[in-house]
Design an enzyme around this catalytic site. Structure first.
Site, PDB file in Angstrom:
ATOM      1  N   CYS A   2     -50.636 -25.857 -56.272  1.00 21.36           N
ATOM      2  CA  CYS A   2     -49.336 -26.431 -55.970  1.00 21.36           C
ATOM      3  C   CYS A   2     -48.948 -27.458 -57.016  1.00 21.36           C
ATOM      4  O   CYS A   2     -49.639 -27.656 -58.008  1.00 21.36           O
ATOM      5  CB  CYS A   2     -49.377 -27.093 -54.590  1.00 21.36           C
ATOM      6  SG  CYS A   2     -50.045 -26.032 -53.285  1.00 21.36           S
ATOM      7  N   ARG A  50     -45.357 -25.478 -53.055  1.00 23.58           N
ATOM      8  CA  ARG A  50     -46.532 -24.743 -52.579  1.00 23.58           C
ATOM      9  C   ARG A  50     -46.650 -23.339 -53.170  1.00 23.58           C
ATOM     10  O   ARG A  50     -45.692 -22.575 -53.179  1.00 23.58           O
ATOM     11  CB  ARG A  50     -46.502 -24.636 -51.056  1.00 23.58           C
ATOM     12  CG  ARG A  50     -47.787 -24.033 -50.484  1.00 23.58           C
ATOM     13  CD  ARG A  50     -47.709 -23.868 -48.984  1.00 23.58           C
ATOM     14  NE  ARG A  50     -48.997 -23.405 -48.454  1.00 23.58           N
ATOM     15  CZ  ARG A  50     -49.169 -22.823 -47.283  1.00 23.58           C
ATOM     16  NH1 ARG A  50     -48.131 -22.656 -46.485  1.00 23.58           N
ATOM     17  NH2 ARG A  50     -50.362 -22.419 -46.884  1.00 23.58           N
ATOM     18  N   LEU A  51     -47.856 -23.041 -53.667  1.00 24.86           N
ATOM     19  CA  LEU A  51     -48.269 -21.679 -53.985  1.00 24.86           C
ATOM     20  C   LEU A  51     -49.259 -21.302 -52.895  1.00 24.86           C
ATOM     21  O   LEU A  51     -50.376 -21.801 -52.854  1.00 24.86           O
ATOM     22  CB  LEU A  51     -48.921 -21.616 -55.368  1.00 24.86           C
ATOM     23  CG  LEU A  51     -49.390 -20.241 -55.848  1.00 24.86           C
ATOM     24  CD1 LEU A  51     -48.216 -19.296 -56.055  1.00 24.86           C
ATOM     25  CD2 LEU A  51     -50.194 -20.365 -57.137  1.00 24.86           C
ATOM     26  N   ILE A  53     -52.039 -19.734 -50.916  1.00 24.30           N
ATOM     27  CA  ILE A  53     -53.257 -18.971 -51.203  1.00 24.30           C
ATOM     28  C   ILE A  53     -54.120 -18.849 -49.952  1.00 24.30           C
ATOM     29  O   ILE A  53     -54.545 -17.764 -49.576  1.00 24.30           O
ATOM     30  CB  ILE A  53     -54.079 -19.633 -52.337  1.00 24.30           C
ATOM     31  CG1 ILE A  53     -53.219 -19.804 -53.604  1.00 24.30           C
ATOM     32  CG2 ILE A  53     -55.346 -18.835 -52.621  1.00 24.30           C
ATOM     33  CD1 ILE A  53     -52.802 -18.511 -54.255  1.00 24.30           C
ATOM     34  N   ASN A  76     -52.729 -30.806 -54.346  1.00 25.36           N
ATOM     35  CA  ASN A  76     -52.721 -29.659 -55.259  1.00 25.36           C
ATOM     36  C   ASN A  76     -54.157 -29.231 -55.504  1.00 25.36           C
ATOM     37  O   ASN A  76     -54.962 -30.029 -55.979  1.00 25.36           O
ATOM     38  CB  ASN A  76     -52.052 -30.065 -56.587  1.00 25.36           C
ATOM     39  CG  ASN A  76     -52.322 -29.071 -57.708  1.00 25.36           C
ATOM     40  OD1 ASN A  76     -52.484 -27.885 -57.476  1.00 25.36           O
ATOM     41  ND2 ASN A  76     -52.371 -29.571 -58.930  1.00 25.36           N
ATOM     42  N   GLY A  77     -54.493 -27.977 -55.181  1.00 23.46           N
ATOM     43  CA  GLY A  77     -55.843 -27.508 -55.459  1.00 23.46           C
ATOM     44  C   GLY A  77     -56.406 -26.643 -54.355  1.00 23.46           C
ATOM     45  O   GLY A  77     -55.670 -26.099 -53.522  1.00 23.46           O
ATOM     46  N   ASP A 103     -56.952 -25.373 -45.885  1.00 27.52           N
ATOM     47  CA  ASP A 103     -57.884 -26.402 -46.336  1.00 27.52           C
ATOM     48  C   ASP A 103     -57.230 -27.777 -46.334  1.00 27.52           C
ATOM     49  O   ASP A 103     -57.906 -28.801 -46.191  1.00 27.52           O
ATOM     50  CB  ASP A 103     -58.451 -26.061 -47.722  1.00 27.52           C
ATOM     51  CG  ASP A 103     -57.387 -25.823 -48.772  1.00 27.52           C
ATOM     52  OD1 ASP A 103     -56.206 -25.651 -48.416  1.00 27.52           O
ATOM     53  OD2 ASP A 103     -57.739 -25.779 -49.973  1.00 27.52           O
ATOM     54  N   SER A 375     -62.085 -17.596 -63.888  1.00 24.69           N
ATOM     55  CA  SER A 375     -62.226 -17.787 -65.331  1.00 24.69           C
ATOM     56  C   SER A 375     -63.656 -18.187 -65.670  1.00 24.69           C
ATOM     57  O   SER A 375     -64.358 -18.771 -64.843  1.00 24.69           O
ATOM     58  CB  SER A 375     -61.241 -18.874 -65.794  1.00 24.69           C
ATOM     59  OG  SER A 375     -61.618 -19.426 -67.030  1.00 24.69           O
ATOM     60  N   GLY A 376     -64.085 -17.897 -66.904  1.00 24.41           N
ATOM     61  CA  GLY A 376     -65.432 -18.255 -67.346  1.00 24.41           C
ATOM     62  C   GLY A 376     -65.512 -19.562 -68.090  1.00 24.41           C
ATOM     63  O   GLY A 376     -66.531 -19.856 -68.722  1.00 24.41           O
TER      64      GLY A 376
END
Length: 645
Positions: A2, A50-51, A53, A76-77, A103, A375-376
């Site tokens: 977010c 907000r995104l 998830i 955010n997170g 969460d 992601s790595g």
């Protein structure tokens, strides 16, 4: 994932339209919904984009108010252990009426019961958090331990402002933003601005593992408070006594910890995928994801029609072996021209890691199919992956044994050979022994073998400009971690100190900033399994020779990877994730570069020394010097200044 923003003002009434206008500038961070909370009387406004998830219903809507009506959170997170924390609350006898499964609701309940500091110590995730405490009349801002999520803050013209990105702060109607030329000097050194500094005077980036408190009554900001310290785990005296000969035990333990981390980051109520470059780190993340999935996972990669910069073929081999649902895109110079104009808006303070471009294209490609990507990133800093830790440092130490006069001759001899010719020669030998950008690396070595100590060697390698203030009209480099050796941990090997400094600076301010902005501008959430803080703590406790052994970097990580993928598919020279910027500046990007580096453009901004910039550009075009990285920094700063001044 977010975007958050807000302000506190004692001179104006809180206005929902203004704070929503600020939030709208970062709408791509959260296109699914928006919200706000205001206290008009106190002049406080907080907003959220907000995104969705986890729990995509309205039960996850923010800002969210605690059950006791004391706390308001804009967050955010992702909190990966929120289900465990939710069970803990229920089993502890606290009566909590849950509205949904987000969460955020669990995070807010933890704060209500245990307070902010204790909650920060318990949560596992990536986050930037703002919490207004109505009872104590203070605002708390916190950033995750490693620095995956950004948070800017500061006092400007009597108003306290904060946001995920500077563009939201810039939108505040009473703000007056002035370029901090000292931070610009630091940018030329590093190609990014190290925290806590920011491109604007009076503003800061909150450093990883810290939080600050803003006292409403006193209208003052506390010094940053550290709740987690990488230095503690990197310090030799705090490390566990581990027997390095029990290698199989640690290989298996690392595998278990990585599985746990990857599994927690696959938790999602929306489609997920992964970035796959074909390198050690991303290949291991994808391998574990595929082992945990009953169907092919989605993987994505970017390629270039330039062999020195192309990782797409390696990624395709890994994908074919693992059986992933793979998507690739080859980027052309013309596509790059189309995105360059967007860069100052995406990275809204100067940022000059040229791999920002392929990262943007990779994020755009990935966002067409999924909403979350693993992601790595972080593997190099944790497992001694960069060449400066291994071959570069060993060769530097070997050549340091020679007399100074002989080193000068060696240095001069190497620098007399054009790096292009060195690269051409390298291409004639078997691929197994090739090194990407060998010419640049040898020329760097030619410069550093004359330095008198290890830190000077390291400082040169991390510097885009050796004397950045020479290229500015004014400005001095501010103090940062690099200039404060008393704050460095005691390590068993200088290479561990390099890893520590990179993890504190280069990783959050370059790598993670690059990933955050590129993904968020495409409304994509990136998760980084290597940066689970429990994994980080454990890895730092390991003996150094499990990371670098017999001249091989990432030794223990490669041993884990061999459980999933045959060694012949992954044992290849390390390749950086970049673009052929040197060739493009002299080709398809030349007209764009000429315009930004013109006398009119440079003098209009009153930031750079035009004569120095012009000479650098002319010397580069003539082939006298290879200054594409330095020029990219100036170009990015100039493009940013044109858009933001």
């Amino acid at each position: 994932m977010c975007g958050i923003t807000g302000y506190i003002s004692k001179t104006k009434i809180a206005n929902k339209f203004e704070v929503l206008k600020m939030a709208n500038t970062i709408s791509k961070r959260g296109p699914d919904s928006f919200g706000y909370w205001c206290d008009k009387k106190l002049g406080i406004a907080i907003a959220h984009r907000r995104l969705s998830i986890i729990d995509t219903s309205s039960a996850g809507h923010q800002p969210m108010i605690s059950k006791n009506n004391r706390y308001i959170i804009s967050f955010n997170g992702e909190i990966y252990n929120y289900k465990d924390l939710k069970k803990e609350i229920s089993s502890s006898g606290f009566e909590m009426q849950w509205e949904g499964n987000s969460d955020t609701e669990v995070l807010l309940a933890q704060i209500q019961i245990y307070g902010v500091f204790n909650t920060l110590k318990k949560i596992n995730g990536m986050f930037a958090i703002s919490v207004w405490d109505k009872e104590e009349r203070k605002l708390i801002l916190a950033r995750d331990r490693i620095g995956e999520k950004p948070l800017y803050y500061g006092i400007n013209k009597g108003n306290f402002l904060f946001a995920s990105e500077l563009k939201a702060i810039k939108e505040f109607e009473d703000s007056e933003l002035i370029i901090d030329k000292n931070s610009l000097c630091s940018f030329l050194r590093h190609a990014y601005i190290p925290s806590p500094h920011c491109i604007y005077q009076g503003f800061k980036k909150l450093s990883p593992g810290e939080y600050v408190e803003f006292n409403y009554e006193k209208f003052e900001l506390s010094d940053p408070i550290e709740y987690w310290s990488l230095s503690h785990y990197a310090n030799l005296k705090n490390k566990k006594n581990i027997e390095s000969n029990s290698t199989d035990l640690y290989i298996n333990e690392l595998n278990k910890k990585l599985i746990k981390s990857v599994k927690s980051r696959m938790m999602s109520d929306v489609p997920i995928g992964a970035f796959l470059s074909g390198g050690i780190d991303s290949s291991l993340v994808v391998s574990i994801m595929q082992s945990l999935s009953i169907k092919p996972i989605n993987t994505f990669t970017i390629g270039f029609n330039n062999e020195s910069y192309n990782e797409a073929e390696s990624a395709k081999e890994i994908s074919n072996f693992l059986g992933t649902n793979h998507t690739e895109l080859y980027v052309t110079p013309n596509q790059t021209l189309n995105v360059i104009d967007k860069l100052p808006d995406i990275w809204d303070e100067p940022f000059a890691d040229s791999s920002q471009i392929p990262t943007f294209f990779l994020s755009e490609l990935t966002s067409r199919k999924v909403k979350v990507a693993l992601s790595g990133d972080g593997g190099d800093e944790l497992f001694c992956g960069y060449n400066r830790y291994s071959q570069g440092y060993l060769l530097y130490k070997f050549l340091r044994k020679f007399p100074y006069k002989l080193r000068k001759i060696i240095s001069k001899s190497i620098k007399s050979i054009n790096p292009i010719y060195i690269n051409q020669l390298m291409s004639t030998i078997p691929k197994k022994y090739q090194y990407k950008a060998a010419g640049d690396r040898l020329h760097k070595l030619a410069d550093v073998i004359n330095y008198s100590n290890d830190f000077e060697f390291y400082k040169f390698l991390i510097s885009s400009f050796k004397s950045p203030k020479d290229y500015l009209i004014s400005g001095e480099e501010p103090k940062n971690l690099f200039s404060e050796p008393n704050n460095w941990p005691e390590t068993s090997d200088f290479r561990e100190l390099m890893m520590y400094l990179d993890m504190k600076t280069y990783l959050p301010e370059d790598i993670l900033t690059k990933v955050d902005r590129a993904t968020m501008t495409n409304s994509l959430e990136a998760r980084v399994p290597f940066l689970d803080h429990e994994l980080v703590e454990w890895v730092w406790s390991l003996p150094f020779n499990l990371k670098l052994r017999d001249g091989k970097s990432k030794w223990i990580l490669k041993e884990v990877l061999s459980k999933y993928i045959p060694r012949n598919l992954t044992e290849r020279p390390k390749s950086g994730f970049g673009i052929p910027i040197e060739y493009w500046l002299n080709g398809p990007l030349r007209e764009w570069s000429e315009s930004l580096l013109s006398k009119y453009s440079i003098e209009k901004q009153s930031l750079f020394n035009h004569k120095k910039v012009t000479k650098l550009w002319e010397d580069h075009k003539s082939g006298k010097v290879r200054a594409h990285y330095q020029l990219w920094s100036i170009l990015m700063a100039t493009a940013w200044a044109e858009r933001n001044t």
